[in-house]
Design a protein around this motif. Structure first.
Motif, PDB file in Angstrom:
ATOM      1  N   ASP A  59     -45.553 -30.426  79.782  1.00  0.00           N
ATOM      2  CA  ASP A  59     -45.154 -31.340  80.850  1.00  0.00           C
ATOM      3  C   ASP A  59     -44.220 -30.603  81.816  1.00  0.00           C
ATOM      4  OD1 ASP A  59     -44.634 -33.734  82.266  1.00  0.00           O
ATOM      5  OD2 ASP A  59     -42.815 -34.029  81.108  1.00  0.00           O
ATOM      6  N   PHE A  60     -44.804 -29.766  82.684  1.00  0.00           N
ATOM      7  CA  PHE A  60     -43.993 -28.950  83.583  1.00  0.00           C
ATOM      8  C   PHE A  60     -44.230 -29.298  85.052  1.00  0.00           C
ATOM      9  CE2 PHE A  60     -44.764 -26.405  79.767  1.00  0.00           C
ATOM     10  CZ  PHE A  60     -43.466 -26.223  79.355  1.00  0.00           C
ATOM     11  N   ARG A  61     -44.729 -30.481  85.330  1.00  0.00           N
ATOM     12  CA  ARG A  61     -45.048 -30.888  86.700  1.00  0.00           C
ATOM     13  C   ARG A  61     -43.928 -31.685  87.352  1.00  0.00           C
ATOM     14  NH1 ARG A  61     -49.936 -28.855  88.838  1.00  0.00           N
ATOM     15  NH2 ARG A  61     -51.222 -28.344  87.068  1.00  0.00           N
ATOM     16  N   HIS A  62     -42.701 -31.404  86.999  1.00  0.00           N
ATOM     17  CA  HIS A  62     -41.559 -32.096  87.603  1.00  0.00           C
ATOM     18  C   HIS A  62     -40.395 -31.117  87.689  1.00  0.00           C
ATOM     19  CE1 HIS A  62     -39.754 -32.350  83.606  1.00  0.00           C
ATOM     20  NE2 HIS A  62     -40.934 -32.744  83.174  1.00  0.00           N
ATOM     21  N   LYS A  63     -39.288 -31.583  88.250  1.00  0.00           N
ATOM     22  CA  LYS A  63     -38.116 -30.723  88.397  1.00  0.00           C
ATOM     23  C   LYS A  63     -37.528 -30.383  87.038  1.00  0.00           C
ATOM     24  CE  LYS A  63     -36.806 -32.361  92.941  1.00  0.00           C
ATOM     25  NZ  LYS A  63     -35.759 -32.932  93.761  1.00  0.00           N
ATOM     26  N   ARG A  64     -36.869 -29.255  87.006  1.00  0.00           N
ATOM     27  CA  ARG A  64     -36.280 -28.778  85.759  1.00  0.00           C
ATOM     28  C   ARG A  64     -35.068 -29.616  85.335  1.00  0.00           C
ATOM     29  NH1 ARG A  64     -35.920 -22.376  84.594  1.00  0.00           N
ATOM     30  NH2 ARG A  64     -35.191 -22.506  82.470  1.00  0.00           N
ATOM     31  N   THR A  65     -34.496 -30.362  86.248  1.00  0.00           N
ATOM     32  CA  THR A  65     -33.314 -31.165  85.938  1.00  0.00           C
ATOM     33  C   THR A  65     -33.660 -32.423  85.141  1.00  0.00           C
ATOM     34  OG1 THR A  65     -33.507 -32.284  88.064  1.00  0.00           O
ATOM     35  CG2 THR A  65     -32.071 -30.351  87.957  1.00  0.00           C
ATOM     36  N   LYS A  66     -34.919 -32.837  85.141  1.00  0.00           N
ATOM     37  CA  LYS A  66     -35.325 -34.038  84.406  1.00  0.00           C
ATOM     38  C   LYS A  66     -35.611 -33.708  82.954  1.00  0.00           C
ATOM     39  CE  LYS A  66     -37.055 -36.503  88.342  1.00  0.00           C
ATOM     40  NZ  LYS A  66     -38.059 -37.409  88.830  1.00  0.00           N
ATOM     41  N   LYS A  84     -33.364 -33.001  77.079  1.00  0.00           N
ATOM     42  CA  LYS A  84     -32.897 -31.935  77.961  1.00  0.00           C
ATOM     43  C   LYS A  84     -31.703 -31.282  77.271  1.00  0.00           C
ATOM     44  CE  LYS A  84     -31.683 -30.434  82.452  1.00  0.00           C
ATOM     45  NZ  LYS A  84     -31.787 -29.062  82.017  1.00  0.00           N
ATOM     46  N   ASN A  85     -31.905 -30.061  76.749  1.00  0.00           N
ATOM     47  CA  ASN A  85     -30.834 -29.336  76.075  1.00  0.00           C
ATOM     48  C   ASN A  85     -31.146 -27.834  76.111  1.00  0.00           C
ATOM     49  OD1 ASN A  85     -32.862 -29.064  74.203  1.00  0.00           O
ATOM     50  ND2 ASN A  85     -32.000 -30.529  72.759  1.00  0.00           N
ATOM     51  N   ASP A  86     -30.473 -27.055  75.276  1.00  0.00           N
ATOM     52  CA  ASP A  86     -30.681 -25.602  75.268  1.00  0.00           C
ATOM     53  C   ASP A  86     -32.097 -25.223  74.819  1.00  0.00           C
ATOM     54  OD1 ASP A  86     -28.093 -25.341  76.076  1.00  0.00           O
ATOM     55  OD2 ASP A  86     -27.293 -25.020  74.050  1.00  0.00           O
ATOM     56  N   LEU A  87     -32.662 -25.988  73.910  1.00  0.00           N
ATOM     57  CA  LEU A  87     -34.018 -25.689  73.441  1.00  0.00           C
ATOM     58  C   LEU A  87     -35.047 -25.909  74.547  1.00  0.00           C
ATOM     59  CD1 LEU A  87     -33.836 -27.308  69.908  1.00  0.00           C
ATOM     60  CD2 LEU A  87     -33.563 -24.908  70.510  1.00  0.00           C
ATOM     61  N   THR A  88     -34.860 -26.970  75.323  1.00  0.00           N
ATOM     62  CA  THR A  88     -35.795 -27.198  76.433  1.00  0.00           C
ATOM     63  C   THR A  88     -35.632 -26.141  77.512  1.00  0.00           C
ATOM     64  OG1 THR A  88     -34.266 -28.749  77.483  1.00  0.00           O
ATOM     65  CG2 THR A  88     -35.942 -29.672  76.030  1.00  0.00           C
ATOM     66  N   GLU A  89     -34.436 -25.602  77.688  1.00  0.00           N
ATOM     67  CA  GLU A  89     -34.234 -24.501  78.640  1.00  0.00           C
ATOM     68  C   GLU A  89     -35.001 -23.255  78.190  1.00  0.00           C
ATOM     69  OE1 GLU A  89     -32.794 -24.442  81.661  1.00  0.00           O
ATOM     70  OE2 GLU A  89     -32.659 -26.604  81.369  1.00  0.00           O
ATOM     71  N   GLU A  90     -35.041 -23.001  76.878  1.00  0.00           N
ATOM     72  CA  GLU A  90     -35.832 -21.882  76.354  1.00  0.00           C
ATOM     73  C   GLU A  90     -37.315 -22.096  76.635  1.00  0.00           C
ATOM     74  OE1 GLU A  90     -35.424 -18.927  74.705  1.00  0.00           O
ATOM     75  OE2 GLU A  90     -33.324 -19.111  75.313  1.00  0.00           O
ATOM     76  N   ILE A  91     -37.778 -23.336  76.478  1.00  0.00           N
ATOM     77  CA  ILE A  91     -39.181 -23.653  76.758  1.00  0.00           C
ATOM     78  C   ILE A  91     -39.477 -23.449  78.238  1.00  0.00           C
ATOM     79  CG2 ILE A  91     -40.871 -25.536  76.789  1.00  0.00           C
ATOM     80  CD1 ILE A  91     -39.554 -26.571  74.218  1.00  0.00           C
ATOM     81  N   TRP A  92     -38.577 -23.923  79.123  1.00  0.00           N
ATOM     82  CA  TRP A  92     -38.762 -23.734  80.569  1.00  0.00           C
ATOM     83  C   TRP A  92     -38.789 -22.249  80.924  1.00  0.00           C
ATOM     84  CZ3 TRP A  92     -40.394 -26.463  84.513  1.00  0.00           C
ATOM     85  CH2 TRP A  92     -40.322 -27.851  84.481  1.00  0.00           C
ATOM     86  N   ASN A  93     -37.895 -21.453  80.332  1.00  0.00           N
ATOM     87  CA  ASN A  93     -37.859 -20.018  80.631  1.00  0.00           C
ATOM     88  C   ASN A  93     -39.161 -19.330  80.229  1.00  0.00           C
ATOM     89  OD1 ASN A  93     -35.269 -20.190  81.664  1.00  0.00           O
ATOM     90  ND2 ASN A  93     -34.306 -19.678  79.714  1.00  0.00           N
ATOM     91  N   CYS A  94     -39.690 -19.693  79.067  1.00  0.00           N
ATOM     92  CA  CYS A  94     -40.963 -19.119  78.627  1.00  0.00           C
ATOM     93  C   CYS A  94     -42.095 -19.526  79.569  1.00  0.00           C
ATOM     94  CB  CYS A  94     -41.267 -19.570  77.202  1.00  0.00           C
ATOM     95  SG  CYS A  94     -42.811 -18.914  76.565  1.00  0.00           S
ATOM     96  N   TYR A  95     -42.096 -20.779  80.013  1.00  0.00           N
ATOM     97  CA  TYR A  95     -43.131 -21.246  80.938  1.00  0.00           C
ATOM     98  C   TYR A  95     -43.057 -20.495  82.265  1.00  0.00           C
ATOM     99  CZ  TYR A  95     -45.631 -24.245  84.183  1.00  0.00           C
ATOM    100  OH  TYR A  95     -46.480 -24.710  85.153  1.00  0.00           O
ATOM    101  N   ARG A  96     -41.839 -20.365  82.821  1.00  0.00           N
ATOM    102  CA  ARG A  96     -41.675 -19.678  84.106  1.00  0.00           C
ATOM    103  C   ARG A  96     -42.058 -18.205  84.024  1.00  0.00           C
ATOM    104  NH1 ARG A  96     -41.551 -23.368  88.009  1.00  0.00           N
ATOM    105  NH2 ARG A  96     -39.869 -24.838  87.755  1.00  0.00           N
ATOM    106  N   LYS A  97     -41.804 -17.593  82.885  1.00  0.00           N
ATOM    107  CA  LYS A  97     -42.099 -16.175  82.722  1.00  0.00           C
ATOM    108  C   LYS A  97     -43.602 -15.915  82.604  1.00  0.00           C
ATOM    109  CE  LYS A  97     -41.298 -14.158  78.816  1.00  0.00           C
ATOM    110  NZ  LYS A  97     -40.672 -13.598  77.631  1.00  0.00           N
ATOM    111  N   ASN A  98     -44.339 -16.820  81.980  1.00  0.00           N
ATOM    112  CA  ASN A  98     -45.749 -16.583  81.677  1.00  0.00           C
ATOM    113  C   ASN A  98     -46.733 -17.318  82.570  1.00  0.00           C
ATOM    114  OD1 ASN A  98     -45.415 -14.881  79.342  1.00  0.00           O
ATOM    115  ND2 ASN A  98     -44.543 -16.692  78.375  1.00  0.00           N
ATOM    116  N   HIS A  99     -46.286 -18.323  83.306  1.00  0.00           N
ATOM    117  CA  HIS A  99     -47.195 -19.124  84.117  1.00  0.00           C
ATOM    118  C   HIS A  99     -47.712 -18.314  85.298  1.00  0.00           C
ATOM    119  CE1 HIS A  99     -49.021 -22.590  85.931  1.00  0.00           C
ATOM    120  NE2 HIS A  99     -48.340 -22.405  87.036  1.00  0.00           N
ATOM    121  N   ILE A 100     -49.020 -18.395  85.537  1.00  0.00           N
ATOM    122  CA  ILE A 100     -49.651 -17.688  86.656  1.00  0.00           C
ATOM    123  C   ILE A 100     -49.766 -18.649  87.822  1.00  0.00           C
ATOM    124  CG2 ILE A 100     -51.733 -16.529  87.451  1.00  0.00           C
ATOM    125  CD1 ILE A 100     -52.289 -15.848  84.507  1.00  0.00           C
TER     126      ILE A 100
END
Length: 133
Positions: A36-43, A63-79
Motif C-alpha cells: 500500500d504505497f499509493r499515498h503520502k509517507r506521513t499517513k 506508522k512507526n520505525d518498522l514502517t519506515e524500514e518498509i518505506w525505505n526498501c520500497y523507495r530503494k527498489n521501486h522502478i
C-alpha cells in the motif's frame, strides 16, 4: 530484521502477495508485508502481520520505525516508469525530405505483372519500395 522486495507474486506462510510488495522479517518470527504505497509517507501504512503464536495473518494500520524500514526498501527498489512518448513525437520524427513521384508508372517486372515504384530521398532509411499487383 531483513527486508525483501517482491519481483513476482510469492507465497509467504500460506498467503500469496502480489508484485511490488515489501516483506519485513523480524527476529521474533513475525512477518510484516505491505503493498500500500499509493499515498503520502506521513499517513499510516496498511500491512499484513503474521503472528507466529496464533499462526494467522492480521490486517493492521501503523506508522512507526518498522514502517519506515518498509518505506525505505520500497523507495530503494521501486522502478519508476517513464510516460510513453506522444503520437506527435513520432509524427515529427517521421517527417523527411523526399522527391515525390511525378506521374511515372514505375517499372514492370517481367511477366508477373508486378510494378515497382520508389520514393527517393537523401536518407536511405526513408526510401521504401511500393509494389502494386
Amino acid at each position: 530484521m531483513k527486508t525483501e522486495y517482491l519481483l513476482r507474486s510469492t507465497a509467504v506462510r500460506n498467503r500469496t502477495f502480489p508484485i511490488g510488495s515489501v516483506i519485513l522479517y523480524l527476529e521474533n518470527g513475525m512477518v510484516l508485508v505491505s503493498n500500500d504505497f499509493r499515498h503520502k509517507r506521513t499517513k499510516k501504512l496498511e500491512m499484513y502481520c503474521y503472528l507466529p503464536k496464533q499462526g494467522k495473518w492480521v490486517l493492521t494500520h501503523d506508522k512507526n520505525d518498522l514502517t519506515e524500514e518498509i518505506w525505505n526498501c520500497y523507495r530503494k527498489n521501486h522502478i519508476k516508469y517513464k510516460r510513453k512518448e506522444s503520437f506527435n513525437t513520432y509524427k515529427r520524427m517521421m517527417k523527411h525530405d523526399r522527391k515525390h513521384k511525378r506521374g511515372s508508372g514505375g517499372q514492370r517486372l517481367g511477366f508477373s505483372g508486378t510494378v515497382t515504384d520508389y520514393e527517393c530521398c537523401k536518407e536511405p532509411i526513408h526510401d521504401f519500395r511500393r509494389v502494386y499487383n
